[in-house]
Write a protein that holds these residues in place. Structure first.
Motif, PDB file in Angstrom:
ATOM      1  N   UNK A   1       0.832  -1.211   0.000  1.00  0.00           N
ATOM      2  CA  UNK A   1       0.000   0.000   0.000  1.00  0.00           C
ATOM      3  C   UNK A   1       0.864   1.257   0.000  1.00  0.00           C
ATOM      4  N   UNK A   2       1.849   1.287  -0.883  1.00  0.00           N
ATOM      5  CA  UNK A   2       2.736   2.438  -1.082  1.00  0.00           C
ATOM      6  C   UNK A   2       3.712   2.670   0.074  1.00  0.00           C
ATOM      7  N   UNK A   3       3.701   1.812   1.080  1.00  0.00           N
ATOM      8  CA  UNK A   3       4.632   1.960   2.196  1.00  0.00           C
ATOM      9  C   UNK A   3       5.824   1.036   1.997  1.00  0.00           C
ATOM     10  N   UNK A   4       7.022   1.596   2.054  1.00  0.00           N
ATOM     11  CA  UNK A   4       8.240   0.795   1.948  1.00  0.00           C
ATOM     12  C   UNK A   4       8.583   0.255   3.329  1.00  0.00           C
ATOM     13  N   UNK A   5       8.746  -1.060   3.420  1.00  0.00           N
ATOM     14  CA  UNK A   5       8.965  -1.718   4.697  1.00  0.00           C
ATOM     15  C   UNK A   5      10.207  -2.593   4.673  1.00  0.00           C
ATOM     16  N   UNK A   6      10.766  -2.810   5.852  1.00  0.00           N
ATOM     17  CA  UNK A   6      11.826  -3.802   6.002  1.00  0.00           C
ATOM     18  C   UNK A   6      11.181  -5.179   6.056  1.00  0.00           C
ATOM     19  N   UNK A   7      12.004  -6.219   6.024  1.00  0.00           N
ATOM     20  CA  UNK A   7      11.475  -7.579   6.117  1.00  0.00           C
ATOM     21  C   UNK A   7      10.728  -7.783   7.430  1.00  0.00           C
ATOM     22  N   UNK A   8      11.251  -7.215   8.516  1.00  0.00           N
ATOM     23  CA  UNK A   8      10.603  -7.354   9.827  1.00  0.00           C
ATOM     24  C   UNK A   8       9.251  -6.653   9.833  1.00  0.00           C
ATOM     25  N   UNK A   9       9.206  -5.447   9.273  1.00  0.00           N
ATOM     26  CA  UNK A   9       7.944  -4.706   9.228  1.00  0.00           C
ATOM     27  C   UNK A   9       6.912  -5.419   8.373  1.00  0.00           C
ATOM     28  N   UNK A  10       7.348  -5.993   7.239  1.00  0.00           N
ATOM     29  CA  UNK A  10       6.427  -6.747   6.389  1.00  0.00           C
ATOM     30  C   UNK A  10       5.917  -7.983   7.110  1.00  0.00           C
ATOM     31  N   UNK A  11       6.810  -8.647   7.850  1.00  0.00           N
ATOM     32  CA  UNK A  11       6.409  -9.838   8.606  1.00  0.00           C
ATOM     33  C   UNK A  11       5.375  -9.474   9.667  1.00  0.00           C
ATOM     34  N   UNK A  12       5.564  -8.335  10.313  1.00  0.00           N
ATOM     35  CA  UNK A  12       4.596  -7.890  11.317  1.00  0.00           C
ATOM     36  C   UNK A  12       3.252  -7.579  10.673  1.00  0.00           C
ATOM     37  N   UNK A  13       3.294  -6.974   9.477  1.00  0.00           N
ATOM     38  CA  UNK A  13       2.051  -6.667   8.758  1.00  0.00           C
ATOM     39  C   UNK A  13       1.274  -7.951   8.482  1.00  0.00           C
ATOM     40  N   UNK A  14       1.978  -8.983   8.038  1.00  0.00           N
ATOM     41  CA  UNK A  14       1.341 -10.271   7.752  1.00  0.00           C
ATOM     42  C   UNK A  14       0.823 -10.907   9.035  1.00  0.00           C
TER      43      UNK A  14
END
Length: 229
Positions: free
Chosen positions: A128-141
């Motif tokens: 959703x247009x937000x650039x994330x680290x792998x950790x941030x993406x994992x938290x999103x999931x």
């Protein structure tokens, strides 16, 4: 700096051409192939070995998510950006679960698409247009797992299983203590291919090493040490 090579997968010729026109304005990018369906996409990916694939979800005869799953199974080092007109949080969740690095709507402005491509090339994730680290993406999931995860026993065409069949096979051998050399011999593949798959496994499971991956597999019931070899 090496060019970032791209494969465009979409069944609409005009949309593909529009993407090519946008991407070729950037001297750091090179479009090495176009495909209108999953079969052609897999063939071109095997031949051209693009660094990044721009994948539509709605392809003829087969979902783009399934095609992405097969592509990542064959070449774990490939990065996939899902680019679709159907921007839905549940579909974003499943795309990330199967290994995609970004999910963008087709009406994304050209400058943001280019920014997304470079972010993914650098190992980041874009949601959703937000650039994330792998950790941030994992938290999103993880925050959406209870809402979107499939019920036990359901596989939805293997789309929502975190690991591909080959990755699970390799992880089982790792859990049993096999080295990369032993796995390569057992599966008749190269040691580099084993390493590529393990890199993908670590990325998808958000763990740091083989031991953590093995523990994760045991805890989730993917591997049973008392099962026949």
């Amino acid at each position: 700096m090496d060019l970032i090579t791209l494969l465009i997968v979409d069944d609409h010729p005009l949309f593909r051409q529009g993407l090519v026109d946008v991407l070729e304005t950037d001297p750091g990018l090179s479009v090495v192939g176009e495909a209108a369906d999953g079969t052609a996409a897999l063939a071109i990916a095997t031949e051209q070995r693009p660094g990044i694939v721009l994948m539509d979800v709605n392809l003829p005869n087969e979902s783009g998510l399934k095609v992405a799953r097969r592509m990542l199974d064959e070449r774990p080092e490939t990065k996939v950006i899902i680019l679709t007109g159907y921007d839905n949080a549940e579909q974003v969740y499943h795309a990330l679960q199967l290994g995609a690095a970004a999910y963008c709507a087709k009406d994304i402005p050209p400058d943001r698409l280019l920014k997304t491509i470079y972010a993914v090339h650098e190992g980041r994730y874009v949601i959703h247009d937000q650039i994330m680290s792998a950790v941030e993406a994992a938290n999103w999931v993880a925050q959406r797992a209870d809402r979107y995860a499939m019920p036990a026993g359901m596989q939805a065409g293997d789309i929502t299983i975190p690991l591909s069949p080959r990755e699970r096979e390799i992880l089982e051998l790792v859990t049993r203590g096999a080295s990369n050399k032993e796995i390569a011999f057992r599966l008749n593949i190269s040691q580099q291919t084993v390493k590529n798959h393990m890199t993908a496994v670590l990325r998808k499971l958000r763990v740091e090493d083989r031991t953590q991956a093995a523990v994760y597999a045991l805890r989730h019931g993917w591997v049973r040490l008392d099962a026949p070899r």
